[in-house]
Design an enzyme around this catalytic site. Structure first.
Site, short mmCIF file in Angstrom:
data_model
loop_
_atom_site.label_atom_id
_atom_site.label_comp_id
_atom_site.label_asym_id
_atom_site.label_seq_id
_atom_site.Cartn_x
_atom_site.Cartn_y
_atom_site.Cartn_z
N LYS A 156 0.77 -1.20 0.04
CA LYS A 156 0.04 -0.09 -0.12
C LYS A 156 0.98 1.12 -0.11
O LYS A 156 1.79 1.22 0.89
CB LYS A 156 -0.73 -0.14 1.22
N ASP A 291 -14.21 1.31 10.03
CA ASP A 291 -14.53 1.68 8.61
C ASP A 291 -14.92 0.42 8.06
O ASP A 291 -14.31 -0.11 6.97
CB ASP A 291 -13.12 2.23 8.04
#
EC number: 2.7.-.-
Length: 544
Positions: A156, A291
């Protein structure tokens, strides 16, 4: 303001005007300059008059780019601030943008790791697997030189130059937010500056991937060997502020109901486990993934009869203290018992509403808002909307904003939505009830008392030697006061025995309060022991 910021502000204003967002500006003296400015930009017309306001706002934010898209997503969770139709439109905003160049991603990774990618990885794919406003992800696998040779991984990478863009747009948001409260009382209620401050913190936290790494490791440890939830491993030696490397997972997106069914997944158990995972995080761990939308939740395709969730992207998490958990558990239990007075008292006892709050009025307000909810069967009641209703009523009684509970309420809405998408008959109350009751029993039952005594044992040992002397001193003080009471009684006999009794009761009450204050630093049961001793002495003396 720099020329660049001025150009950006002009772009923001004209975008809002093209979508007719200026219609919310009230016609009051304070907004005179804003309305004059609108007339000065007469060539910028509302090009979407046929669309509802919520749709126009969503399209405007989408056009303004990543920072504003994420703001809209965050605002969509604040259903205590906006009409449901507007919140639902904002929830449709998609944080999906074009990926940046894969060669740039390679360069950023190599700079962070301090060497060529081929030193550690094979098959690095420069085509991004997924791309969002803050970061994007690429796939690779560890090469033969690594202990985990052949292991599939995901890298990432934070977008280059995203931080100055975020900071510039946030600065403009603060300018706009400082103006909003002056528009009306309803505008004050939005607390726009607080919203921007909360959003800024969330965004800046997301820019530091080591936070996400730490959150993922903590969540993984909390659910180690769990059948309910699996969190991919983080490879800490390869993690930096702008790059992290993690285990690649292969799962079925939780929103892909047809594939889950075709795989033979036990959908009822899957839905119930989603609720169990959430309440375990909240009440056992005091730490929850905040989330949990469909894009971050997958289902392990193996052993579908015993389904396991896979959670990714731990950039946003929430934490709760004992007071928060007690509020949640007692409020939910009191709500389902329709004990609105207890709900009202919980808000005051938590310190979130002023101590001088009119409890009767508070109780009645909760009753008027919550009682209609019971027109539905219990199995259809939404925990998220219950919490939202409690917040809305409490705000009318000056409840302070509790960001951690707002975050939790947003997450709860996600969980409920996913659970009922997977299994529409999901009974949230029956699934959550054991967690709430067990937690409350642990906090106020015998176990809680024993745990408290165990925790206070060092204090008890430290103060034990003081106990006899403290009791002796208290009794000596009582003797002196009794002597003076007797003298006082003689002068009051003409006024009747009842007054004497009242004086003794009042002074005795003062003594008791004094004893409590005197021993407030002692262990709980030791202080209580002292108090009981004094009460017994008073009782015996009264009989004599």
């Amino acid at each position: 303001m720099t020329c660049k910021n001025t150009r950006r502000l002009y772009q923001i204003i004209t975008t809002f005007l093209r979508y007719g967002i200026d219609e919310i500006i009230p016609d009051i003296p304070l907004t005179r300059h804003a309305r004059l400015g609108r007339k000065a930009l007469f060539w910028v017309r509302n090009q979407h008059k046929d669309q509802p306001f919520g749709v126009r706002l969503r399209l405007a934010l989408q056009e303004l780019g990543p920072v504003w898209i994420k703001l809209g997503q965050m605002l969509s969770t604040r259903r205590d601030l906006f009409e449901p139709e507007l919140a639902e439109q904002l929830a449709l905003l998609q944080d999906s943008v074009e990926p940046f160049d894969g060669k740039s991603a390679r360069q950023i990774i190599e700079q962070a790791l301090g060497g060529s990618l081929e030193t550690w990885f094979d098959e690095f794919d420069e085509q991004a697997l997924a791309s969002a406003s803050i970061a994007q992800v690429h796939t690779a696998k560890f090469n033969q030189n690594q202990p985990l040779a052949g292991k599939d991984v995901v890298l990432k990478v934070i977008r280059p130059d995203i931080e100055p863009i975020i900071k510039a747009d946030i600065a403009l948001m603060y300018r706009l937010a400082s103006w909003i409260p002056r528009l009306s009382n309803d505008a004050k209620r939005l607390r726009a500056t607080e919203v921007v401050r909360e959003y800024e913190k969330t965004l800046l936290d997301e820019l530091d991937l080591t936070r996400e790494m730490a959150n993922a490791i903590r969540l993984r440890n909390n659910f180690e060997n769990s059948e309910m939830l699996y969190v991919p491993e983080m490879y800490q030696d390869f993690c930096h502020k702008n790059v992290i490397v993690m285990e690649r997972i292969y799962g079925i997106p939780v929103s892909d109901v047809e594939t889950l069914k075709a795989n033979g997944t036990d959908m009822k158990l899957l839905a119930e486990r989603g609720v169990q995972v959430f309440f375990t995080q909240v009440f056992r761990d005091s730490f929850f993934h905040a989330d949990m939308h469909a894009g971050n939740i997958f289902v392990n395709p193996n052993h579908p009869e015993n389904p396991q969730y896979i959670g990714i992207d731990c950039g946003i998490v929430g934490t709760l203290n004992q007071n928060d958990k007690r509020y949640l558990a007692e409020s939910f239990v009191a709500f389902f018992n329709r004990d609105y007075r207890r709900v009202a008292l919980m808000h005051v006892e938590s310190g979130w509403t002023p101590p001088d709050t009119d409890i009767d009025a508070f109780e009645q307000a909760f009753r008027e808002v919550c009682e209609p909810i019971f027109a539905k069967p219990l199995s259809e009641i939404s925990f998220g909307h219950v919490l939202l209703n409690l917040f809305n009523v409490a705000r009318e009684f000056n409840m302070e904003v509790q960001p951690q509970l707002v975050l939790l309420q947003k997450t709860l809405l996600y969980i409920e939505g996913l659970g009922r998408q997977v299994y529409p008959q999901l009974d949230l109350w029956q699934t959550a009830k054991p967690f709430l009751q067990n937690w409350l029993n642990e906090q106020v039952g015998v176990k809680a008392i024993l745990r408290d005594l165990k925790q206070r044992a060092p204090q008890f040992r430290e103060h034990f030697a003081e106990f006899p002397e403290a009791v002796f001193n208290a009794l000596q003080q009582q003797k002196q006061i009794n002597f003076r009471l007797d003298e006082l009684n003689k002068t009051l006999q003409a006024q009747g025995r009842q007054k004497s009794h009242n004086v003794r009761s009042i002074v005795s009450g003062v003594i008791i309060l004094g004893v409590l204050w005197r021993f407030d630093d002692l262990p709980l049961w030791l202080s209580c022991g002292t108090l009981v001793t004094v009460l017994l002495v008073l009782l015996l003396q009264r009989k004599s």
